[in-house]
Design a protein around this motif. Sequence first.
Motif, PDB file in Angstrom:
ATOM      1  N   ARG A 122       1.012  -0.678   0.016  1.00  0.00           N
ATOM      2  CA  ARG A 122       0.038  -0.296   0.280  1.00  0.00           C
ATOM      3  C   ARG A 122       1.161   1.392   0.271  1.00  0.00           C
ATOM      4  N   TYR A 123       1.798   1.570   0.886  1.00  0.00           N
ATOM      5  CA  TYR A 123       3.104   2.576   0.862  1.00  0.00           C
ATOM      6  C   TYR A 123       3.805   2.305  -0.235  1.00  0.00           C
ATOM      7  N   ARG A 124       3.882   0.953  -0.391  1.00  0.00           N
ATOM      8  CA  ARG A 124       5.049   1.530  -2.005  1.00  0.00           C
ATOM      9  C   ARG A 124       3.999   2.075  -3.406  1.00  0.00           C
ATOM     10  N   ILE A 125       2.669   1.537  -3.342  1.00  0.00           N
ATOM     11  CA  ILE A 125       1.970   1.804  -4.679  1.00  0.00           C
ATOM     12  C   ILE A 125       1.179   4.004  -4.727  1.00  0.00           C
ATOM     13  N   SER A 126       1.293   4.160  -3.178  1.00  0.00           N
ATOM     14  CA  SER A 126       0.824   5.273  -3.053  1.00  0.00           C
ATOM     15  C   SER A 126       2.023   5.982  -3.128  1.00  0.00           C
ATOM     16  N   GLY A 127       2.602   5.779  -2.790  1.00  0.00           N
ATOM     17  CA  GLY A 127       4.211   7.047  -2.874  1.00  0.00           C
ATOM     18  C   GLY A 127       4.795   7.060  -4.729  1.00  0.00           C
ATOM     19  N   HIS A 128       4.386   5.842  -5.284  1.00  0.00           N
ATOM     20  CA  HIS A 128       4.530   6.159  -6.401  1.00  0.00           C
ATOM     21  C   HIS A 128       3.876   6.405  -6.856  1.00  0.00           C
ATOM     22  N   TYR A 129       2.771   6.969  -7.220  1.00  0.00           N
ATOM     23  CA  TYR A 129       1.505   7.609  -7.481  1.00  0.00           C
ATOM     24  C   TYR A 129       1.396   8.758  -7.286  1.00  0.00           C
ATOM     25  N   THR A 130       1.879   9.416  -6.137  1.00  0.00           N
ATOM     26  CA  THR A 130       2.497  10.158  -5.156  1.00  0.00           C
ATOM     27  C   THR A 130       3.322  11.514  -6.036  1.00  0.00           C
ATOM     28  N   SER A 131       4.535  10.176  -5.813  1.00  0.00           N
ATOM     29  CA  SER A 131       6.018  11.401  -7.220  1.00  0.00           C
ATOM     30  C   SER A 131       5.308  11.593  -8.156  1.00  0.00           C
ATOM     31  N   VAL A 132       4.807  10.696  -8.697  1.00  0.00           N
ATOM     32  CA  VAL A 132       4.483  10.923 -10.385  1.00  0.00           C
ATOM     33  C   VAL A 132       3.662  12.056 -10.348  1.00  0.00           C
ATOM     34  N   THR A 133       2.293  11.762  -9.723  1.00  0.00           N
ATOM     35  CA  THR A 133       1.486  12.871  -9.575  1.00  0.00           C
ATOM     36  C   THR A 133       1.771  14.777  -9.372  1.00  0.00           C
ATOM     37  N   LEU A 134       3.191  14.274  -8.665  1.00  0.00           N
ATOM     38  CA  LEU A 134       3.810  15.459  -7.784  1.00  0.00           C
ATOM     39  C   LEU A 134       4.426  16.235  -8.974  1.00  0.00           C
ATOM     40  N   TRP A 135       5.043  15.759 -10.142  1.00  0.00           N
ATOM     41  CA  TRP A 135       6.156  15.595 -10.445  1.00  0.00           C
ATOM     42  C   TRP A 135       5.220  16.105 -12.484  1.00  0.00           C
ATOM     43  N   LEU A 136       4.344  15.717 -12.172  1.00  0.00           N
ATOM     44  CA  LEU A 136       3.294  16.181 -13.524  1.00  0.00           C
ATOM     45  C   LEU A 136       2.990  17.924 -12.998  1.00  0.00           C
ATOM     46  N   ALA A 137       2.486  17.924 -11.703  1.00  0.00           N
ATOM     47  CA  ALA A 137       2.613  19.279 -11.417  1.00  0.00           C
ATOM     48  C   ALA A 137       3.848  20.424 -11.392  1.00  0.00           C
ATOM     49  N   PHE A 138       4.604  19.993 -11.288  1.00  0.00           N
ATOM     50  CA  PHE A 138       6.081  20.280 -11.330  1.00  0.00           C
ATOM     51  C   PHE A 138       5.854  21.384 -12.777  1.00  0.00           C
ATOM     52  N   CYS A 139       5.936  19.958 -13.695  1.00  0.00           N
ATOM     53  CA  CYS A 139       5.492  20.563 -15.427  1.00  0.00           C
ATOM     54  C   CYS A 139       4.902  21.324 -15.455  1.00  0.00           C
ATOM     55  N   THR A 140       3.038  21.317 -14.684  1.00  0.00           N
ATOM     56  CA  THR A 140       1.714  22.383 -15.266  1.00  0.00           C
ATOM     57  C   THR A 140       2.793  23.783 -14.674  1.00  0.00           C
ATOM     58  N   TRP A 141       3.631  23.508 -13.670  1.00  0.00           N
ATOM     59  CA  TRP A 141       4.297  24.969 -13.006  1.00  0.00           C
ATOM     60  C   TRP A 141       5.610  25.397 -14.094  1.00  0.00           C
ATOM     61  N   LEU A 142       5.539  24.979 -14.770  1.00  0.00           N
ATOM     62  CA  LEU A 142       6.875  24.803 -15.324  1.00  0.00           C
ATOM     63  C   LEU A 142       6.135  26.391 -16.874  1.00  0.00           C
ATOM     64  N   ILE A 143       5.099  25.428 -16.979  1.00  0.00           N
ATOM     65  CA  ILE A 143       4.503  26.226 -18.083  1.00  0.00           C
ATOM     66  C   ILE A 143       3.310  27.038 -17.735  1.00  0.00           C
ATOM     67  N   SER A 144       2.698  27.195 -16.448  1.00  0.00           N
ATOM     68  CA  SER A 144       2.622  28.236 -15.973  1.00  0.00           C
ATOM     69  C   SER A 144       2.955  29.738 -15.540  1.00  0.00           C
ATOM     70  N   ASN A 145       4.460  29.472 -15.602  1.00  0.00           N
ATOM     71  CA  ASN A 145       5.337  30.584 -15.248  1.00  0.00           C
ATOM     72  C   ASN A 145       5.142  30.858 -17.307  1.00  0.00           C
ATOM     73  N   MET A 146       5.618  29.713 -17.867  1.00  0.00           N
ATOM     74  CA  MET A 146       6.467  30.739 -19.505  1.00  0.00           C
ATOM     75  C   MET A 146       5.063  31.262 -20.291  1.00  0.00           C
ATOM     76  N   LEU A 147       3.041  30.773 -19.635  1.00  0.00           N
ATOM     77  CA  LEU A 147       2.210  31.089 -20.058  1.00  0.00           C
ATOM     78  C   LEU A 147       2.423  32.948 -19.674  1.00  0.00           C
ATOM     79  N   PHE A 148       2.454  33.033 -18.279  1.00  0.00           N
ATOM     80  CA  PHE A 148       2.156  33.956 -17.582  1.00  0.00           C
ATOM     81  C   PHE A 148       3.545  35.642 -18.177  1.00  0.00           C
ATOM     82  N   SER A 149       4.991  34.800 -18.180  1.00  0.00           N
ATOM     83  CA  SER A 149       5.952  35.467 -19.181  1.00  0.00           C
ATOM     84  C   SER A 149       5.560  35.909 -20.292  1.00  0.00           C
ATOM     85  N   MET A 150       4.585  35.170 -20.908  1.00  0.00           N
ATOM     86  CA  MET A 150       4.430  35.926 -22.373  1.00  0.00           C
ATOM     87  C   MET A 150       3.858  36.654 -23.070  1.00  0.00           C
TER      88      MET A 150
END
Length: 329
Positions: free
Chosen positions: A172-200
């Motif tokens: 349970r901890y192994r699988i939930s930790g894996h999906y939590t980490s993947v979701t956080l990396w996706l959030a980091f990517c969307t944060w980068l895209i939002s910064n690019m859109l705000f700077s345009m």
Amino acid sequence: MTLFDGSFPFYPNTRMPFPFNTTLVLIISVFVSVLAMFILILPGIRGKGRFFWLLRVVTSLFIGAVILSVNFTRDWEIGRVTANTSYKSFSRAMVNAEIGLHIGLAGVNITLVGNPVNQINETINYNEHFAWHLGADYTRIYADSLVKGLPSPILYVAEKFSQHSPCGVHNRYRISGHYTSVTLWLAFCTWLISNMLFSMPILLYGSCMILLTAALLICSLLFFSVARNSPMCTIRFGPASLQTVYGASFWLTLATGLLCFLLGLGVIVLNSVQPEKLKLVFNLSEEGREKEEEEGPVQLSLRDKASSSEQDMLLAPLSEHCKVMVTQL
């Protein structure tokens, strides 16, 4: 068992816990360096936009640092208990120590700190990490710990999280930790895209991306809560039991997600209700004023005269335009 140079045979050398997480220190150093670079160029920004620009930079860097760092922290779920417990196998020695449990996305840290630290001619200060991320072999790490002869409280807690434990919390901890980490990396990517859109600047699309970042952060908390809310075996040390609660990383992720939600919603509301104030926050309405300040009063008066003469020509009757054209011919 007999002692060897004042310590048990399992531990011929004094062992010290690692003082800090190097990955976390590296991430913080990078973001602090970027912030220092932006502060150095701050005096070059004129007018009221300086404050709003600094506020945007600090807020954006804080969000990015939190999203990236919580991937590597080990305090998503924590617990500690102080108890009298046996120190090592095949020994009747009892020590008074604090046993700590620090659960992260990639594994669990188990600490053992004596009270006081120096007891039975040893320094009791341990911090052991047992990884369960994809690619790690928790069973092998636990077997190596048995070979090294780690203290009994650490092995007892680590056994609760093993794959073959009756508690059944490892997967349970192994699988939930894996999906939590993947979701956080996706959030980091969307944060980068939002910064690019705000700077345009494309403010409306940037606000949508920051809202998506907030949604991903909330989803990561839900993934981790699946393992947290599952029934867990009782970890007892005599009459005392070790209870766990959500740690600092969990609450920091929640606060960052709410901050992203408020920022995205605020940009959307201001864009529809008061777009001029939104342009002021993003330094879009000050460009014309700064240009006028740089031109000076003489150039402004000449430009005004030119524009007034052009308007007079456009408002003149058609016969006058014809006379001018005949004269030129």
